[in-house]
Structure formats: C-alpha cells, structure tokens
Design an enzyme around this catalytic site. Structure first.
Site: not given
Ligand code: BG6
Ligand code: MG
Length: 212
Positions: A9, A11
């Site tokens: 993963d 984030d």
């Molecule tokens: C995930 C995060 O990696 O990505 C979530 O943990 C987030 O919190 C999701 O909502 C979508 O991210 P983005 O950057 O497309 O808004």
């Molecule tokens: Mg994550």
C-alpha cells in the site's frame, strides 16, 4: 509457497501522505461544520475518495447535497491535498523505507504498489520512486476499492505472480481485509497493526526483511 513478491500500500506504508489526507479532509469538514476526528479518519484508510466523503458526510446535518455538490467537495479536498503533495521531495522518503525496499529487491523479490489512490503516480514521482517498482496498481485501474481485493489481484497479475506467492503490506484495516480476501499473506503496520489484523503485525517497516 515461497514469497516471490511484495505488494505495498502507498499512503501510510511507503510514505506519510495519510497525514495529508487527514489534514485536507479536516479542512473541508471544519469549513462545513462537520465533526471529524482521527477515529473517523481511520475508517477512511484504504477507502476511495468518494467513499471517504460519504463516511465524513454521515455526520453532516445541512441541506441535501446533489451528486455534483459531492463531486465538488471531493475535488476541493483533492486540491488541498495536492498542494501538500507538490511540496514533497525524495527527502520525504524515510531512510528505513528506502533501505528496506533496496534490501528486498536485492533478495530477488518483485515489488509492486497496490493503492486505492488516483494520486499514486504523482506521489511516487515526488518521492523519486517513479521508476522503482516492478508494477503499480492504483485507483486509476480499479472499479472497486478496498476491502475488495481488486487492486491487489491486479498488482499480482502485473507481476506475473499468484496471490499465494505474494505478501501485501498495509496500514488500513480495509486493506488487510482486501489482502486476505484475495488470498495473500498480509503484513500490517500502523493502524492495522494496532488492530492486530495482519498475519504479521510489524512494529517497524524494516521487520519485513526478517519475514520474507
Ligand atoms: C488510499 C487512502 O490510499 O487512497 C485513502 O488510504 C484515500 O485515505 C484513497 O481516500 C484515495 O486517494 P486519492 O488520492 O485518489 O484521493
Ligand atoms: Mg494506507
């Protein structure tokens, strides 16, 4: 089966952009007078942008919002979030993560990203990892976000490996569930580790090296 690949993963695992997600949603929620705290934020981990918004709106008490209103709110949050991402540089990749990734690669393992984020390519570029991973499966190539296993199954397919030959590394409970549902072994850090949802609950990212 011997571990041949690792799917990370992004984030909250490779980098701390989970904190930027929190700050951006918090600004949007505060502007609208919606109660939002870190407990609610933990439910957003691994969840798509629009599904995250729906979770935040559970506590919204204002006039009804149309789909267009919701899309505008999600776009506003994403603009705030991207301002933080734009300030990132390779210095924001921790030495522990960089050295662990390099050591895993030196062991001959294939390495991929499995993230729900549509911003994943931008983040990887900011961190100097634009060409590092053998495959990137992200929010731009899936139709169902975690806890559905789609993003990890795509990553394994891109690597040319069976799920049983890969380990998924997650900080989100929804992500750990997705890994399990896809038939992967799951290593957890952060919030998912605190919840004890992994096959391995790691106290440090570098502990991965002792497990594979
Ligand atoms: C995930 C995060 O990696 O990505 C979530 O943990 C987030 O919190 C999701 O909502 C979508 O991210 P983005 O950057 O497309 O808004
Ligand atoms: Mg994550």
């Amino acid at each position: 089966m011997k571990c041949q690949g690792i799917i990370f993963d992004l984030d909250g695992v490779i980098c701390f952009t989970d904190e930027y997600h929190y700050e951006a949603w918090k600004r949007m929620a505060d502007d609208m007078g919606i109660p939002f705290d870190r407990q609610v934020n933990n439910r957003l981990r691994g969840v798509s942008r629009m599904d995250s918004l729906e979770i935040i709106l559970e506590k919204y008490e204002g006039p009804a919002l149309s789909q267009a209103d919701k899309e505008a709110l999600a776009a506003k949050k994403n603009d705030i979030y991207r301002e933080s991402l734009a300030r990132m540089s390779p210095a924001d990749l921790s030495a522990e993560v960089r050295e662990t990734l390099e050591a895993l690669r030196a062991k001959g393992l294939k390495l991929a990203i499995g993230s729900s984020s549509k911003n994943a390519p931008f983040i990887l570029e900011r961190l100097g990892l634009g060409n590092f991973f053998d495959a990137v499966s992200d929010g731009n190539c899936i139709t169902r976000s975690k806890p559905d296993p789609e993003v990890f199954l795509k990553a394994a397919e891109f690597l040319g490996l069976a799920p049983e030959a890969c380990v998924v590394v997650e900080d989100a409970v929804s992500g750990a569930q997705a890994g399990r549902a896809g038939g992967f072994a799951v290593a957890c850090v952060g919030d998912a580790c605190a919840a004890g949802t992994g096959d391995w609950n790691l106290s440090a990212f570098s502990e991965l090296l002792e497990r594979v």
